[in-house]
Structures are given as structure tokens and as C-alpha cells.
Design a protein around this motif. Structure first.
Motif, PDB file in Angstrom:
ATOM      1  N   MET A 238       0.857  -1.180   0.000  1.00 44.70           N
ATOM      2  CA  MET A 238       0.000   0.000   0.000  1.00 44.70           C
ATOM      3  C   MET A 238       0.894   1.231   0.000  1.00 44.70           C
ATOM      4  O   MET A 238       1.806   1.344   0.824  1.00 44.70           O
ATOM      5  CB  MET A 238      -0.912   0.046   1.220  1.00 44.70           C
ATOM      6  CG  MET A 238      -1.814   1.281   1.216  1.00 44.70           C
ATOM      7  SD  MET A 238      -2.715   1.493   2.762  1.00 44.70           S
ATOM      8  CE  MET A 238      -1.406   1.844   3.902  1.00 44.70           C
ATOM      9  N   TYR A 239       0.642   2.111  -0.925  1.00 41.04           N
ATOM     10  CA  TYR A 239       1.393   3.362  -1.023  1.00 41.04           C
ATOM     11  C   TYR A 239       0.496   4.489  -0.530  1.00 41.04           C
ATOM     12  O   TYR A 239      -0.643   4.630  -0.965  1.00 41.04           O
ATOM     13  CB  TYR A 239       1.818   3.609  -2.475  1.00 41.04           C
ATOM     14  CG  TYR A 239       2.453   4.954  -2.686  1.00 41.04           C
ATOM     15  CD1 TYR A 239       3.736   5.218  -2.230  1.00 41.04           C
ATOM     16  CD2 TYR A 239       1.764   5.959  -3.351  1.00 41.04           C
ATOM     17  CE1 TYR A 239       4.314   6.456  -2.424  1.00 41.04           C
ATOM     18  CE2 TYR A 239       2.346   7.199  -3.552  1.00 41.04           C
ATOM     19  CZ  TYR A 239       3.615   7.443  -3.093  1.00 41.04           C
ATOM     20  OH  TYR A 239       4.193   8.672  -3.279  1.00 41.04           O
ATOM     21  N   ASP A 240       1.020   5.299   0.402  1.00 45.82           N
ATOM     22  CA  ASP A 240       0.310   6.465   0.919  1.00 45.82           C
ATOM     23  C   ASP A 240       0.829   7.687   0.166  1.00 45.82           C
ATOM     24  O   ASP A 240       2.004   8.032   0.261  1.00 45.82           O
ATOM     25  CB  ASP A 240       0.564   6.602   2.420  1.00 45.82           C
ATOM     26  CG  ASP A 240      -0.234   7.725   3.041  1.00 45.82           C
ATOM     27  OD1 ASP A 240      -0.077   8.887   2.608  1.00 45.82           O
ATOM     28  OD2 ASP A 240      -1.006   7.445   3.964  1.00 45.82           O
ATOM     29  N   ILE A 241      -0.043   8.331  -0.597  1.00 41.58           N
ATOM     30  CA  ILE A 241       0.346   9.463  -1.439  1.00 41.58           C
ATOM     31  C   ILE A 241       0.857  10.628  -0.604  1.00 41.58           C
ATOM     32  O   ILE A 241       1.879  11.241  -0.929  1.00 41.58           O
ATOM     33  CB  ILE A 241      -0.826   9.890  -2.353  1.00 41.58           C
ATOM     34  CG1 ILE A 241      -1.124   8.755  -3.352  1.00 41.58           C
ATOM     35  CG2 ILE A 241      -0.520  11.193  -3.080  1.00 41.58           C
ATOM     36  CD1 ILE A 241      -2.389   8.937  -4.150  1.00 41.58           C
ATOM     37  N   GLU A 242       0.183  10.938   0.492  1.00 39.99           N
ATOM     38  CA  GLU A 242       0.559  12.083   1.322  1.00 39.99           C
ATOM     39  C   GLU A 242       1.947  11.920   1.943  1.00 39.99           C
ATOM     40  O   GLU A 242       2.771  12.831   1.923  1.00 39.99           O
ATOM     41  CB  GLU A 242      -0.477  12.316   2.406  1.00 39.99           C
ATOM     42  CG  GLU A 242      -0.235  13.574   3.211  1.00 39.99           C
ATOM     43  CD  GLU A 242      -1.346  13.817   4.216  1.00 39.99           C
ATOM     44  OE1 GLU A 242      -1.017  14.033   5.396  1.00 39.99           O
ATOM     45  OE2 GLU A 242      -2.524  13.800   3.822  1.00 39.99           O
ATOM     46  N   SER A 243       2.229  10.740   2.500  1.00 39.49           N
ATOM     47  CA  SER A 243       3.517  10.538   3.176  1.00 39.49           C
ATOM     48  C   SER A 243       4.612  10.011   2.242  1.00 39.49           C
ATOM     49  O   SER A 243       5.766   9.912   2.640  1.00 39.49           O
ATOM     50  CB  SER A 243       3.350   9.577   4.357  1.00 39.49           C
ATOM     51  OG  SER A 243       3.055   8.274   3.884  1.00 39.49           O
ATOM     52  N   ASN A 244       4.230   9.637   1.008  1.00 38.08           N
ATOM     53  CA  ASN A 244       5.166   9.110   0.022  1.00 38.08           C
ATOM     54  C   ASN A 244       5.888   7.853   0.543  1.00 38.08           C
ATOM     55  O   ASN A 244       7.081   7.674   0.359  1.00 38.08           O
ATOM     56  CB  ASN A 244       6.180  10.178  -0.407  1.00 38.08           C
ATOM     57  CG  ASN A 244       6.962   9.774  -1.639  1.00 38.08           C
ATOM     58  OD1 ASN A 244       6.483   9.008  -2.466  1.00 38.08           O
ATOM     59  ND2 ASN A 244       8.179  10.275  -1.758  1.00 38.08           N
ATOM     60  N   THR A 245       5.134   6.980   1.215  1.00 36.53           N
ATOM     61  CA  THR A 245       5.702   5.752   1.760  1.00 36.53           C
ATOM     62  C   THR A 245       4.869   4.536   1.354  1.00 36.53           C
ATOM     63  O   THR A 245       3.665   4.646   1.140  1.00 36.53           O
ATOM     64  CB  THR A 245       5.781   5.786   3.297  1.00 36.53           C
ATOM     65  OG1 THR A 245       4.458   5.993   3.819  1.00 36.53           O
ATOM     66  CG2 THR A 245       6.703   6.895   3.782  1.00 36.53           C
ATOM     67  N   SER A 246       5.538   3.387   1.281  1.00 39.18           N
ATOM     68  CA  SER A 246       4.864   2.121   1.003  1.00 39.18           C
ATOM     69  C   SER A 246       5.014   1.195   2.192  1.00 39.18           C
ATOM     70  O   SER A 246       6.062   1.176   2.843  1.00 39.18           O
ATOM     71  CB  SER A 246       5.484   1.438  -0.220  1.00 39.18           C
ATOM     72  OG  SER A 246       5.175   2.115  -1.395  1.00 39.18           O
ATOM     73  N   ILE A 247       3.961   0.432   2.481  1.00 35.43           N
ATOM     74  CA  ILE A 247       4.027  -0.600   3.512  1.00 35.43           C
ATOM     75  C   ILE A 247       3.492  -1.905   2.918  1.00 35.43           C
ATOM     76  O   ILE A 247       2.656  -1.885   2.017  1.00 35.43           O
ATOM     77  CB  ILE A 247       3.248  -0.246   4.794  1.00 35.43           C
ATOM     78  CG1 ILE A 247       1.750  -0.085   4.504  1.00 35.43           C
ATOM     79  CG2 ILE A 247       3.808   0.986   5.462  1.00 35.43           C
ATOM     80  CD1 ILE A 247       0.894  -0.101   5.747  1.00 35.43           C
ATOM     81  N   GLN A 248       3.992  -3.002   3.429  1.00 32.16           N
ATOM     82  CA  GLN A 248       3.525  -4.294   2.968  1.00 32.16           C
ATOM     83  C   GLN A 248       2.230  -4.643   3.686  1.00 32.16           C
ATOM     84  O   GLN A 248       2.163  -4.621   4.912  1.00 32.16           O
ATOM     85  CB  GLN A 248       4.585  -5.351   3.237  1.00 32.16           C
ATOM     86  CG  GLN A 248       4.299  -6.657   2.583  1.00 32.16           C
ATOM     87  CD  GLN A 248       5.495  -7.589   2.635  1.00 32.16           C
ATOM     88  OE1 GLN A 248       6.583  -7.212   3.019  1.00 32.16           O
ATOM     89  NE2 GLN A 248       5.280  -8.815   2.237  1.00 32.16           N
ATOM     90  N   VAL A 249       1.196  -4.973   2.912  1.00 32.17           N
ATOM     91  CA  VAL A 249      -0.099  -5.345   3.476  1.00 32.17           C
ATOM     92  C   VAL A 249      -0.224  -6.861   3.527  1.00 32.17           C
ATOM     93  O   VAL A 249      -0.668  -7.418   4.515  1.00 32.17           O
ATOM     94  CB  VAL A 249      -1.262  -4.735   2.652  1.00 32.17           C
ATOM     95  CG1 VAL A 249      -2.609  -5.193   3.189  1.00 32.17           C
ATOM     96  CG2 VAL A 249      -1.175  -3.225   2.630  1.00 32.17           C
ATOM     97  N   VAL A 250       0.164  -7.536   2.450  1.00 31.39           N
ATOM     98  CA  VAL A 250       0.056  -8.990   2.383  1.00 31.39           C
ATOM     99  C   VAL A 250       1.451  -9.590   2.229  1.00 31.39           C
ATOM    100  O   VAL A 250       2.149  -9.322   1.258  1.00 31.39           O
ATOM    101  CB  VAL A 250      -0.835  -9.437   1.202  1.00 31.39           C
ATOM    102  CG1 VAL A 250      -0.889 -10.956   1.124  1.00 31.39           C
ATOM    103  CG2 VAL A 250      -2.233  -8.859   1.329  1.00 31.39           C
ATOM    104  N   ASP A 251       1.834 -10.401   3.220  1.00 30.97           N
ATOM    105  CA  ASP A 251       3.121 -11.088   3.188  1.00 30.97           C
ATOM    106  C   ASP A 251       2.885 -12.588   3.304  1.00 30.97           C
ATOM    107  O   ASP A 251       3.593 -13.287   3.984  1.00 30.97           O
ATOM    108  CB  ASP A 251       4.024 -10.598   4.318  1.00 30.97           C
ATOM    109  CG  ASP A 251       5.410 -11.222   4.245  1.00 30.97           C
ATOM    110  OD1 ASP A 251       5.815 -11.618   3.138  1.00 30.97           O
ATOM    111  OD2 ASP A 251       6.066 -11.332   5.284  1.00 30.97           O
ATOM    112  N   LYS A 252       1.836 -13.056   2.673  1.00 32.67           N
ATOM    113  CA  LYS A 252       1.504 -14.469   2.699  1.00 32.67           C
ATOM    114  C   LYS A 252       2.359 -15.180   1.663  1.00 32.67           C
ATOM    115  O   LYS A 252       2.534 -14.691   0.562  1.00 32.67           O
ATOM    116  CB  LYS A 252       0.016 -14.618   2.367  1.00 32.67           C
ATOM    117  CG  LYS A 252      -0.530 -15.987   2.527  1.00 32.67           C
ATOM    118  CD  LYS A 252      -2.023 -15.972   2.219  1.00 32.67           C
ATOM    119  CE  LYS A 252      -2.598 -17.352   2.257  1.00 32.67           C
ATOM    120  NZ  LYS A 252      -1.828 -18.368   1.575  1.00 32.67           N
ATOM    121  N   ASN A 253       2.916 -16.321   1.996  1.00 29.32           N
ATOM    122  CA  ASN A 253       3.714 -17.077   1.034  1.00 29.32           C
ATOM    123  C   ASN A 253       2.907 -17.364  -0.218  1.00 29.32           C
ATOM    124  O   ASN A 253       1.693 -17.520  -0.165  1.00 29.32           O
ATOM    125  CB  ASN A 253       4.194 -18.396   1.649  1.00 29.32           C
ATOM    126  CG  ASN A 253       5.308 -18.177   2.639  1.00 29.32           C
ATOM    127  OD1 ASN A 253       6.034 -17.194   2.558  1.00 29.32           O
ATOM    128  ND2 ASN A 253       5.437 -19.090   3.578  1.00 29.32           N
TER     129      ASN A 253
END
Length: 181
Positions: free
Chosen positions: A111-126
Motif C-alpha cells: 500500500m502506497y500512501d500518497i501524502e507521506s510518500n511511503t509504502s508498507i507491505q499489506v500482504v506477506d503471505k507465502n
């Protein structure tokens, strides 16, 4: 969007570009025009812009196309680590879900947050995790997961703490979309 236009990609002019088809007057309007591959358009709920992916400058990145001006602006910087695909706006067009290739056999959802210009992993399922779709309230994500010989649909909370397997059988369930009300 107003339901009267459909965004699509076409290679009718040699390479893939973004077009809008107007259902009322049955016309197509070309929205991008460059030498790169512009694909996978996704309307913002406001109907004022379209998110799409393009391989401009030799790397796949996401762009927001302003309908009124046909101006495309790159959203964020290069999305690590490598292959990124299927961008999807949240209902308020403040966040973007997308697939990313961690390795040949492991595709996750970020998921990329436009305001903060950061990405985080939402799904880390094998396995291979595809087709992210926002819940109507933007707090959950539905997706398809291919692992252990099965292709099923899951729902996960944005914080990753709650995951629910929606389907569980030998059939292939994929290419989903969550209706926004």
C-alpha cells in the motif's frame, strides 16, 4: 465515476496507451500518447483522474492522469523492490494498493500512501498474491492467493492482524473486485 465512461488500454496505435470510451456518444478519446506501455487504468472515485502503470524511463511506475488536462503525474518514486503491477486507488484516492514481486515465486501486496510518500507491505503471505481490491471503507483488502496448489480469495485488515479465507475449495477463484457503495 459517473458510469458513462470506461477507461481501457489499447495498442491500436502501435503501443499501449490509455483511452476513455464515452458510452453516450460511442466515442473513444486517447488520453496518453508516448512511446512507453501505459496499462491497467483505474478510475479515482471522484472521476477526475485515472491511475495507471507505465514503463516510462525504463522502470514500471504509477501515474495519475488528470482527465481535464490529460496531464500525467508520477505518483511517488520508484516502487521497490522490482516488478509492480495492478495499481488500485482507495475510495478517496489517497492510497494505492499494488502487487509487487519479491521473487519469482513470491508476489506480495503493498500500500502506497500518497501524502507521506511511503509504502508498507499489506500482504506477506507465502505464494503469489494478486488482484488487490479495497473494501468500501478502505480498512480491509480482498485479494487472490495462489499457494499450496490452491487459488483462493482472502480478506485482510490493513494492519495485517486479521486475515480471513473467503473461499476454500479446489476451484480457482480470482480476479475479484469489491463493490464501493
Amino acid at each position: 465515476h459517473n458510469g458513462k465512461e470506461i477507461a481501457f488500454s489499447s495498442n491500436q496505435n502501435g503501443n499501449y496507451e490509455i483511452f476513455i470510451h464515452n458510452l453516450e456518444n460511442d466515442t473513444n478519446k486517447q488520453m496518453t500518447d508516448n512511446s512507453s506501455e501505459d496499462r491497467r487504468p483505474n478510475w479515482a472515485a471522484t472521476g477526475k483522474s485515472i491511475l495507471y502503470q507505465s514503463n516510462q524511463y525504463g522502470v514500471v511506475a504509477f501515474y495519475a492522469l488528470q482527465i481535464a488536462t490529460k496531464e500525467s503525474l508520477r505518483v511517488g518514486t520508484r516502487f521497490p523492490p522490482s516488478t509492480n503491477s495492478r495499481p488500485v486507488f482507495s475510495s478517496k484516492a489517497q492510497k494505492i494498493l499494488y502487487e509487487t514481486g519479491f521473487s519469482k515465486d513470491h508476489i506480495g501486496i503493498m500500500m502506497y500512501d500518497i501524502e507521506s510518500n511511503t509504502s508498507i507491505q499489506v500482504v506477506d503471505k507465502n505464494g503469489t498474491n494478486l488482484w488487490p481490491a479495497w473494501s468500501p471503507d478502505d480498512i480491509q483488502v480482498a485479494f487472490t492467493s495462489i499457494s499450496n496448489g490452491q487459488t483462493d480469495i482472502y480478506i485482510i485488515s490493513l494492519d495485517g492482524k486479521s486475515i480471513y479465507r473467503l473461499t476454500n475449495n479446489k476451484a480457482i477463484e480470482s480476479e475479484l473486485d469489491w463493490i464501493l457503495e
